[in-house]
Motif scaffolding. Structure first.
Motif, mmCIF file in Angstrom:
data_model
loop_
_atom_site.group_PDB
_atom_site.id
_atom_site.type_symbol
_atom_site.label_atom_id
_atom_site.label_comp_id
_atom_site.label_asym_id
_atom_site.label_seq_id
_atom_site.Cartn_x
_atom_site.Cartn_y
_atom_site.Cartn_z
ATOM 1 N N SER A 1 9.024 -9.624 -3.128
ATOM 2 C CA SER A 1 8.988 -8.159 -3.135
ATOM 3 C C SER A 1 9.872 -7.616 -4.252
ATOM 4 C CB SER A 1 9.415 -7.613 -1.784
ATOM 5 O OG SER A 1 10.764 -7.898 -1.571
ATOM 6 N N ARG B 1 1.126 -4.341 0.778
ATOM 7 C CA ARG B 1 0.835 -5.674 0.266
ATOM 8 C C ARG B 1 -0.058 -6.430 1.241
ATOM 9 N NH1 ARG B 1 5.525 -8.817 0.056
ATOM 10 N NH2 ARG B 1 6.628 -6.870 -0.310
ATOM 11 N N THR C 1 4.992 -1.215 -0.536
ATOM 12 C CA THR C 1 5.620 -1.507 0.751
ATOM 13 C C THR C 1 4.970 -2.776 1.291
ATOM 14 O OG1 THR C 1 3.959 -0.136 1.809
ATOM 15 C CG2 THR C 1 6.049 0.925 1.280
ATOM 16 N N THR D 1 4.814 2.801 -5.103
ATOM 17 C CA THR D 1 5.888 1.948 -4.584
ATOM 18 C C THR D 1 5.266 1.015 -3.561
ATOM 19 O OG1 THR D 1 6.325 3.668 -2.994
ATOM 20 C CG2 THR D 1 7.757 3.589 -4.928
ATOM 21 N N GLU E 1 3.556 -3.262 3.998
ATOM 22 C CA GLU E 1 2.274 -2.971 4.650
ATOM 23 C C GLU E 1 1.160 -2.905 3.611
ATOM 24 O OE1 GLU E 1 4.838 -0.204 5.908
ATOM 25 O OE2 GLU E 1 5.422 -2.142 6.717
#
Lengths: 174, 925
Positions: B12, B823, B819, B817, B821
């Motif tokens: 991440s 991804r 997150t 951005t 979720e």
């Protein structure tokens, strides 16, 4: 347990050789300090329990409690496996689920070994233990996302909406 | 657990730090390369290049490889092979007025074209290779825009280009051909009383005017210094004042004069001393052309009468016929329109005598070559350079399958009847089989013989094309060959969008009923609607032989949603008086039955009004369209530029989208939704563009968006629950793509039916904008049979490539951005610029010029979508957006697999035998 098991035999034997004057003595003489006549009664009870039937019951209980005893171990394995879907966690979850299910299917064979007065309870506990294991495994599957428990899992079966109105047209052709 | 968590964290962080790396990673994972292997070139695709309707033609009389040069109304200069008609080279000039070719001629070195209006470009093209030799342009003020008032003359001995402007006086201005240097011009001293009609008969200019009822022919040399004009009254020959003057293309300065009412044409040969009338006349209807060879005196008269195309070759000066070449040829009048000669060349043949080649163009935009004496050598169907409507249809089933189908087509007759029917049909099939083995059976049908039968995967289709001149074509999609063609007289496309409407009334699925298509167009003269119904497989008319005049103007049309007993879908037509008609009239009852759920809408380009009509008030006698809603989307000088609805054959497989938390976002799939674009100008925001999503049943505007400083070209793709459109951003000077996606929400309000009227829902709209590094000329989404395969967008770029852009790249849910979720959901992080990788160009190096549109059609395979790109060129290919998951790879080794399987079976048998023998031996020990 082992400490209590050995003395009764010795006492039994000792009881044989000194039975005769024992009732009189006990009535005449004051008991020596530290002597407790009720102690013998305890032993007699133990004696009653230590017959072969009692052993069978105990063995059966061990069998019945087996699945339940594995639960903490399974919990630990589950924790270690993690929620990612890869070969090892899948294998572990597979084992977790297959073992109790297998046990449930071969329950008749297992129950043959369970005898004695507590058999019904033991059978129930054994069954319960397996069910708990299955439930745990299912929970694991759920947390890994392997169970069709979300609406998204059923999306492929959702039928398209039927059209109520039909329309046509476009830019004017004049 | 720990490790995986750490890894996740690391990923991440990495995502956040460099999205490019992530994108690269993702690309590797998704394997989104759609390249082609070298040996697959031309295997699934073909390209046909066209030049358009011929305007000027010149035979190459200079270079060693003989060819013919043409320049066309599509602004193309090309060289065609004399023997085959193939394009040797082709140059496409600018679009529209800026590329309009006014003049073409050849010198010994180059083909010269004069094109454009502002400024005028003069270009020299190499004779053999077609590359640009020089290019210069006129200043603006010299040019007067009308083509009649400007004449051109090329003097190939002096290498000068003369510009002759015919205003109140005739001004000649020469230019040096290669450099463009303006030389001293002159006024031609023609004694003109009124505005004359003038033609250039190189190197002279000839004008005709009527003075006091007497036509006078003035001629003057363009090139000679201080040339004196010579006037010649035509009085004894021609009395009538309404005269037409034409120049005869060729080597000599020859003009023809005819008057209205006269049956003949008079020929005048222009000389320095004046014009000389030739001692013979030609028929008025004859098309005249001279031999292009210098110093030749051959005149060809081409006479076209119905089925015959005659050529009369004569000596120009005397009119004596040259016997060898004078002949007639049978003209394929059923597939070609009346011809006009464009150019001719006569060369001595090896076995004495003369051979003439005549290049002709026809009213239906074909161009062909006759060889006299002899035959029609080739024909090019240049109408295909102006495609206005396309459909792709399945081919009919083969004869044997048709026999099986027959078994099921009868109506239900109960158990006994079905059984006897089955027995009968099977004996019939057996008989047919035996007969066909013995070679005694019925001959196969025409379609069967031509190989036009449905294949297993439904990849073999018939492409039906309607062209702007009203010529219909049926093209085999695998080979690209024209199977049939049909010429319709007096048919024009709707001027507003330059389109005709092609409806598929019945597909090939309903054996024994043949498929049926209908073409809706406009009558060229009266402007009323015309309809032509035909069988799309054979091109044979289904009803009347030619087009049917409807007697009213078509304002709007739609195909009925339901079929009649013969599986035919009727066409609903709204005329200019808002009266409703249904075609064929047998579909009336079906139309009445479904009237309650049928709505028709129309958008007026000029007023910007969208109006919806309901058929609810129809009764069994009369269909009636009642206006139920009206929306005005424009104000002042805004224009309504596009109305785009969804493809009627589209099917959506997945009703929702799975989110990261495994819940479902249900799609807002409104089949009645259309996207409407309006454009306007505002002093503050300059060009602006509004997009409205309108439900055409209820008339409600579901969503609207406005873009400032945005202008055309606007292209829209509307499919499933999304709209994608592109425009040119004036502010950043680039092409931008905006995508909108509509969702109902986490729950479906009605799981079984969608109604625009009952409890309408307000959808959730996701939107995102992207930059496409390229200019878009056309866009279309891929479509497949069941809609399971993911959608790609085919984008035709101005550079001639067709880009296959995965929907995933333009997904409005691409997050800025990332997150966890998101991804989990599998969306790529947002990057404004869309990649244009060269392996995603589906036409690799087969450049397609001037694309007008892209047509996509589903094949029988769910994975595969058939694509036809049309414009100046035709390009056909097929694409598999999710790869070909339902077919074995081409290089699948059938032989190896079967050999291994066979080997294993044999080995297992042998070992079993051996094992049993061994066991027997052991037992005896």
């Amino acid at each position: 347990m082992t400490a209590t098991r050995v003395p009764p035999k010795r006492y039994k034997w000792a009881l044989d050789s000194t039975t005769r004057g024992k009732p009189d003595r006990s009535s005449d003489l004051a008991s020596p300090p530290g002597y407790n006549p009720s102690a013998g009664q305890v032993y007699t009870e133990v004696t009653r329990e230590s017959d072969p039937n009692h052993l069978i019951i105990k063995k059966s209980w061990e069998l019945a409690l087996g699945p339940l005893k594995q639960v903490p171990m399974n919990l630990f394995i589950m924790y270690m496996a993690g929620n990612s879907i890869s070969i090892f966690p899948i294998m572990m979850v597979g084992m977790l689920i297959i073992r109790p299910v297998k046990a449930l299917f071969t329950m008749q064979n297992t129950f043959k070994m369970i005898e004695g007065s507590h058999a019904a309870g033991q059978k129930f506990v054994y069954f319960l233990g397996n069910i708990v294991s299955v439930a745990l495994a299912l929970y694991k599957c759920h947390s890994m996302g392997l169970l069709p428990s979300h609406s998204s899992d059923w999306l492929a079966f959702v039928e398209p909406q039927m059209r109520m109105e039909y329309s046509g047209g476009g830019m004017s052709l004049i | 657990m720990k490790i995986s968590e750490e890894l996740n964290g690391c990923i991440s962080r990495m995502w956040l730090r460099s999205p490019i790396v992530c994108l690269a990673l993702l690309l590797i994972h998704l394997n989104l390369s759609y390249g082609l292997y070298e040996d697959q070139i031309g295997k699934f695709d073909w390209r046909q290049m066209y030049v358009g309707h011929v305007k000027f033609a010149e035979f190459d009389t200079v270079s060693s490889v003989k060819k013919v040069f043409v320049s066309t109304e599509e602004n193309v200069v090309a060289a065609l092979n004399l023997k085959s008609g193939n394009i040797i080279w082709r140059q496409v000039l600018e679009k529209k007025e800026q590329g309009t070719i006014h003049f073409m001629n050849i010198t010994s070195e180059a083909v010269i074209t004069v094109s454009g209006t502002n400024p005028v470009n003069v270009r020299g093209w190499d004779l053999n290779g077609g590359f640009l030799l020089w290019d210069w342009s006129f200043p603006l003020h010299v040019f007067i825009s009308s083509e009649e008032e400007n004449k051109w003359f090329l003097s190939d001995t002096e290498l000068k280009l003369y510009h002759i402007s015919l205003g109140s006086e005739i001004i000649v201005k020469p230019y040096e051909l290669t450099s463009g240097r303006a030389l001293e011009g002159s006024k031609l001293p023609l004694p003109l009383a009124s505005k004359p009609s003038c033609v250039v008969a190189a190197p002279y200019i000839a004008c005709i005017e009527s003075v006091g009822g007497n036509p006078i022919l003035h001629t003057v040399s363009i090139t000679a210094v201080n040339s004196k004009p010579v006037s010649k009254p035509l009085k004894p020959l021609i009395e009538n004042t309404e005269v037409t003057l034409e120049s005869v293309h060729g080597s000599q300065p020859l003009v023809s004069v005819t008057s209205s009412g006269s049956k003949v044409k008079y020929l005048f040969l222009i000389e320095e001393t004046g014009s000389r009338v030739l001692p013979y006349q030609v028929e008025r209807s004859a098309k005249l052309v001279q031999d292009s060879l210098r110093e030749s005196n051959i005149l060809l008269q081409l006479l076209y009468t119905n089925e015959w195309f005659d050529v009369l070759t004569s000596n120009l000066l005397t009119g004596e016929p040259i016997p060898d070449v004078t002949s007639s040829l049978k003209y394929p009048h059923d597939r070609l329109g009346p011809p006009t000669a464009a150019a001719a060349v006569c060369t001595p043949r090896k076995d004495k005598g003369l051979g003439c080649r005549v290049l002709f163009s026809t009213t239906d935009h074909a161009v062909g070559m006759f060889h006299y004496p002899g035959k029609l050598i080739w024909v090019r169907e240049e109408a295909l350079a102006s495609v206005v409507a396309v459909e792709m249809l399945d081919l009919p089933v083969s004869d044997t399958e048709a026999a099986i189908e027959k078994e099921f087509d009868h109506k239900e007759t109960g158990f006994g009847g079905m059984f006897t029917h089955r027995l009968l049909s099977q004996t019939l099939q057996l008989r047919l089989l035996i007969l066909s083995i013995l070679g005694l059976g019925d001959p196969p049908s025409a379609g069967q013989r031509a190989g036009l039968v449905r294949d297993e995967f439904g990849l073999h289709k018939m492409i039906v094309i309607a062209t702007g001149v009203g010529k219909l074509f049926g093209i085999d999609n695998l080979s690209g060959e024209i199977v049939w063609r049909r010429r319709l007289e007096n048919v024009a496309s709707y001027s507003s969008q330059n389109q005709m409407i092609l409806y598929v009334q019945r597909t090939t699925r309903h054996f024994p009923h043949p498929a049926q298509c209908a073409l809706l167009a406009r009558h060229k003269v009266s402007g009323e609607g015309v309809i032509f119904t035909f069988n799309p497989i054979t091109g044979q008319p289904a009803g009347s032989e030619s087009v049917t005049l409807l007697g009213y103007q078509i304002q709007q049309s739609m195909l009925l949603a339901f079929t009649d007993d013969n599986f035919l879908r009727g066409i609903l037509l709204l005329d200019q008086k808002e009266q409703l008609h249904v075609l064929p009239s047998s579909a009336h009852s079906v139309a009445v039955k479904s009237a309650g759920s049928t709505f028709i809408f129309t958008a007026d380009k000029n007023t910007g009004i969208l109006a919806g009509y309901s058929l609810l008030f129809s009764n069994s006698q009369k269909l009636e369209a009642t206006r139920v809603w009206e929306v005005k989307l424009t104000q002042g000088k805004q224009r309504l530029t596009a109305v785009v609805s969804k493809s009627p054959v589209e099917r959506v497989h997945s009703q929702g989208r799975v989110l990261g938390d495994r819940s479902v976002l249900y799609k807002y799939i409104n089949p009645n939704l259309v996207a409407v674009v309006t454009q306007g100008f505002d002093p503050v925001h300059k060009n602006f563009l509004n997009l409205y999503l309108v439900d055409v049943v209820s008339g409600s505007v579901v969503f609207s968006i406005s873009h400032k400083k945005a202008r055309e070209p606007v292209h829209i793709v509307h499919s499933e629950n999304w709209v994608l459109y592109s425009y040119f951003s004036d502010k950043s000077r680039r092409t931008e793509i905006v995508t909108l996606e509509l969702y109902e929400g986490k729950v479906q309000s009605n799981t079984t039916a969608f109604s625009s009227v009952a409890s309408p829902i307000q959808p959730i709209v996701d939107q995102q904008a992207y930059i496409l590094p390229g200019n878009i000329v056309a866009m279309k989404e891929t479509i497949t049979e069941k809609g399971i395969t993911s959608k790609h967008i085919l984008v035709a770029l101005a550079n001639g490539g067709v880009l296959e852009l995965p929907w995933m790249f333009v997904d409005p849910r691409r997050p800025i951005t990332v997150t966890p979720e998101m991804r989990e959901e599998g969306v790529i992080p947002y990057m404004p610029e869309l990649p244009v990788p060269s392996e995603s160009i589906i036409n690799y190096n087969q450049t397609v010029q001037r694309v007008q549109g892209i047509h996509t059609a589903p094949s029988g395979l769910e994975s595969t979508c058939l694509v036809l790109v049309y414009g100046l060129d035709l390009y056909y290919t097929r694409v598999a957006p999710s790869k070909t998951f339902d077919v074995l790879k081409e290089d699948f080794d059938h032989f190896l697999i079967s050999a291994v399987l066979l080997g294993l079976t044999v080995v297992s048998y042998i070992t079993r035998k051996l094992a049993s023998r061994k066991a027997l031996k052991q037992a005896w020990k």
